[in-house]
Design a protein around this motif. Structure first.
Motif, PDB file in Angstrom:
ATOM      1  N   HIS A   1       0.834  -1.206   0.000  1.00 43.22           N
ATOM      2  CA  HIS A   1       0.000   0.000   0.000  1.00 43.22           C
ATOM      3  C   HIS A   1       0.874   1.263   0.000  1.00 43.22           C
ATOM      4  CE1 HIS A   1      -3.251   2.760   0.979  1.00 43.22           C
ATOM      5  NE2 HIS A   1      -2.473   3.226   1.938  1.00 43.22           N
ATOM      6  N   ASP A   2       1.946   1.246   0.788  1.00 43.42           N
ATOM      7  CA  ASP A   2       2.850   2.385   0.905  1.00 43.42           C
ATOM      8  C   ASP A   2       3.850   2.476  -0.247  1.00 43.42           C
ATOM      9  OD1 ASP A   2       1.582   2.914   3.320  1.00 43.42           O
ATOM     10  OD2 ASP A   2       3.205   2.035   4.541  1.00 43.42           O
ATOM     11  N   ARG A   3       3.844   1.483  -1.139  1.00 43.17           N
ATOM     12  CA  ARG A   3       4.798   1.405  -2.254  1.00 43.17           C
ATOM     13  C   ARG A   3       6.236   1.338  -1.736  1.00 43.17           C
ATOM     14  NH1 ARG A   3       0.581   0.023  -4.386  1.00 43.17           N
ATOM     15  NH2 ARG A   3      -0.455   1.148  -6.043  1.00 43.17           N
ATOM     16  N   ASP A   4       6.409   0.662  -0.603  1.00 45.77           N
ATOM     17  CA  ASP A   4       7.711   0.533   0.046  1.00 45.77           C
ATOM     18  C   ASP A   4       8.273  -0.851  -0.277  1.00 45.77           C
ATOM     19  OD1 ASP A   4       9.904   0.287   1.753  1.00 45.77           O
ATOM     20  OD2 ASP A   4       8.878   1.247   3.449  1.00 45.77           O
ATOM     21  N   VAL A   5       8.990  -0.936  -1.386  1.00 47.50           N
ATOM     22  CA  VAL A   5       9.503  -2.227  -1.857  1.00 47.50           C
ATOM     23  C   VAL A   5      10.479  -2.822  -0.847  1.00 47.50           C
ATOM     24  CG1 VAL A   5      10.811  -3.385  -3.689  1.00 47.50           C
ATOM     25  CG2 VAL A   5       9.106  -1.630  -4.270  1.00 47.50           C
ATOM     26  N   THR A   6      11.295  -1.995  -0.225  1.00 41.73           N
ATOM     27  CA  THR A   6      12.255  -2.499   0.765  1.00 41.73           C
ATOM     28  C   THR A   6      11.525  -3.166   1.925  1.00 41.73           C
ATOM     29  OG1 THR A   6      13.856  -0.797   0.157  1.00 41.73           O
ATOM     30  CG2 THR A   6      14.156  -1.870   2.300  1.00 41.73           C
ATOM     31  N   ALA A   7      10.477  -2.526   2.434  1.00 46.04           N
ATOM     32  CA  ALA A   7       9.697  -3.118   3.531  1.00 46.04           C
ATOM     33  C   ALA A   7       8.983  -4.384   3.062  1.00 46.04           C
ATOM     34  CB  ALA A   7       8.699  -2.111   4.088  1.00 46.04           C
ATOM     35  N   LEU A   8       8.459  -4.369   1.841  1.00 47.82           N
ATOM     36  CA  LEU A   8       7.792  -5.558   1.312  1.00 47.82           C
ATOM     37  C   LEU A   8       8.768  -6.727   1.236  1.00 47.82           C
ATOM     38  CD1 LEU A   8       5.294  -6.915   0.057  1.00 47.82           C
ATOM     39  CD2 LEU A   8       6.075  -6.042  -2.165  1.00 47.82           C
ATOM     40  N   LEU A   9       9.943  -6.487   0.677  1.00 48.48           N
ATOM     41  CA  LEU A   9      10.945  -7.553   0.582  1.00 48.48           C
ATOM     42  C   LEU A   9      11.413  -8.001   1.961  1.00 48.48           C
ATOM     43  CD1 LEU A   9      13.027  -6.297  -2.463  1.00 48.48           C
ATOM     44  CD2 LEU A   9      11.297  -8.119  -2.427  1.00 48.48           C
ATOM     45  N   GLY A  10      11.317  -7.125   2.948  1.00 46.09           N
ATOM     46  CA  GLY A  10      11.684  -7.484   4.314  1.00 46.09           C
ATOM     47  C   GLY A  10      10.761  -8.520   4.926  1.00 46.09           C
ATOM     48  N   THR A  11       9.585  -8.733   4.323  1.00 48.25           N
ATOM     49  CA  THR A  11       8.655  -9.757   4.802  1.00 48.25           C
ATOM     50  C   THR A  11       8.901 -11.099   4.114  1.00 48.25           C
ATOM     51  OG1 THR A  11       6.908  -9.275   3.177  1.00 48.25           O
ATOM     52  CG2 THR A  11       6.881  -8.018   5.246  1.00 48.25           C
ATOM     53  N   MET A  12       9.875 -11.129   3.183  1.00 46.91           N
ATOM     54  CA  MET A  12      10.070 -12.305   2.328  1.00 46.91           C
ATOM     55  C   MET A  12      11.464 -12.895   2.479  1.00 46.91           C
ATOM     56  SD  MET A  12       8.468 -10.778  -1.160  1.00 46.91           S
ATOM     57  CE  MET A  12       6.853 -10.016  -1.142  1.00 46.91           C
ATOM     58  N   ALA A  13      11.527 -14.213   2.383  1.00 41.13           N
ATOM     59  CA  ALA A  13      12.809 -14.909   2.364  1.00 41.13           C
ATOM     60  C   ALA A  13      13.523 -14.621   1.048  1.00 41.13           C
ATOM     61  CB  ALA A  13      12.587 -16.413   2.526  1.00 41.13           C
TER      62      ALA A  13
ATOM     63  N   LEU B   1       4.647 -19.585   4.660  1.00 38.30           N
ATOM     64  CA  LEU B   1       5.657 -18.949   5.507  1.00 38.30           C
ATOM     65  C   LEU B   1       6.596 -19.986   6.098  1.00 38.30           C
ATOM     66  CD1 LEU B   1       2.584 -17.479   6.322  1.00 38.30           C
ATOM     67  CD2 LEU B   1       4.359 -15.755   6.459  1.00 38.30           C
ATOM     68  N   ARG B   2       7.822 -19.538   6.365  1.00 44.14           N
ATOM     69  CA  ARG B   2       8.816 -20.405   7.007  1.00 44.14           C
ATOM     70  C   ARG B   2       9.746 -19.517   7.825  1.00 44.14           C
ATOM     71  NH1 ARG B   2      11.716 -22.421   2.597  1.00 44.14           N
ATOM     72  NH2 ARG B   2      13.162 -20.716   2.877  1.00 44.14           N
ATOM     73  N   ASP B   3       9.943 -19.877   9.066  1.00 48.50           N
ATOM     74  CA  ASP B   3      10.881 -19.160   9.938  1.00 48.50           C
ATOM     75  C   ASP B   3      10.608 -17.660   9.983  1.00 48.50           C
ATOM     76  OD1 ASP B   3      12.177 -21.584  10.455  1.00 48.50           O
ATOM     77  OD2 ASP B   3      13.501 -21.342   8.723  1.00 48.50           O
ATOM     78  N   GLY B   4       9.333 -17.276  10.028  1.00 50.91           N
ATOM     79  CA  GLY B   4       8.983 -15.878  10.191  1.00 50.91           C
ATOM     80  C   GLY B   4       9.038 -15.033   8.937  1.00 50.91           C
ATOM     81  N   LEU B   5       9.172 -15.662   7.761  1.00 52.27           N
ATOM     82  CA  LEU B   5       9.189 -14.924   6.498  1.00 52.27           C
ATOM     83  C   LEU B   5       8.343 -15.653   5.459  1.00 52.27           C
ATOM     84  CD1 LEU B   5      12.974 -13.998   6.233  1.00 52.27           C
ATOM     85  CD2 LEU B   5      11.092 -12.426   6.752  1.00 52.27           C
ATOM     86  N   ALA B   6       7.827 -14.896   4.499  1.00 53.48           N
ATOM     87  CA  ALA B   6       7.081 -15.500   3.391  1.00 53.48           C
ATOM     88  C   ALA B   6       8.066 -16.175   2.437  1.00 53.48           C
ATOM     89  CB  ALA B   6       6.285 -14.436   2.648  1.00 53.48           C
ATOM     90  N   VAL B   7       7.723 -17.385   2.001  1.00 56.30           N
ATOM     91  CA  VAL B   7       8.554 -18.102   1.032  1.00 56.30           C
ATOM     92  C   VAL B   7       7.819 -18.314  -0.291  1.00 56.30           C
ATOM     93  CG1 VAL B   7      10.017 -19.232   2.751  1.00 56.30           C
ATOM     94  CG2 VAL B   7       7.919 -20.372   1.965  1.00 56.30           C
TER      95      VAL B   7
END
Length: 133
Positions: free
Chosen positions: A18-30, A110-116
């Motif tokens: 929503h915020d167009r924050d790619v860095t934060a989005l990638l921070g949710t992903m493995a 999800l795995r180990d606290g991140l989206a896979v």
């Protein structure tokens, strides 16, 4: 950042989008994230499986070349173990400015606290109709 709660992680991913924050989005992903869309969207460069953070970045960079905009409105989150399924609608706007509201289902693994893995499930005919409008 590692999240201890899967729903918190997925909500953070939608907020980052929503915020167009790619860095934060990638921070949710493995790093080995799989970003999956229906193969029939390949003719627009949006189909198939994109691998890793680079694949997600490339996908997100491609979207503005075929769409004028998109806003996601998740309405329901269902969790079962390491899976979160999100039901919602998205406002999809063509390059010419035509907007339609289309339903989606996102299946997150999800795995180990991140989206896979994230699989986007939607009516591809309706979506393509908006792109072409």
């Amino acid at each position: 950042m590692r999240y201890t709660d899967n729903l918190e992680l997925i909500r953070a991913a939608y907020q980052a989008f929503h915020d167009r924050d790619v860095t934060a989005l990638l921070g949710t992903m493995a790093e080995d994230m799989e970003w999956v869309h229906p193969e029939s969207m390949s003719r627009y460069g949006l189909g198939g499986t994109k691998a890793g953070h680079d694949g997600v970045r490339a996908f997100l960079a491609k979207v503005p070349t075929v769409l004028g905009g998109m806003k996601l409105h998740p309405t329901e989150f269902v969790q079962s173990g390491d899976r979160v399924v999100v039901f919602g609608v998205r406002d999809v706007t063509s390059l010419s400015g035509h907007t339609e509201e289309l339903e989606f289902v996102h299946s997150w693994t999800l795995r180990d606290g991140l989206a896979v893995r994230m699989e986007d499930i939607f009516d591809t005919v309706a979506f393509q109709r908006v792109i072409e409008s």
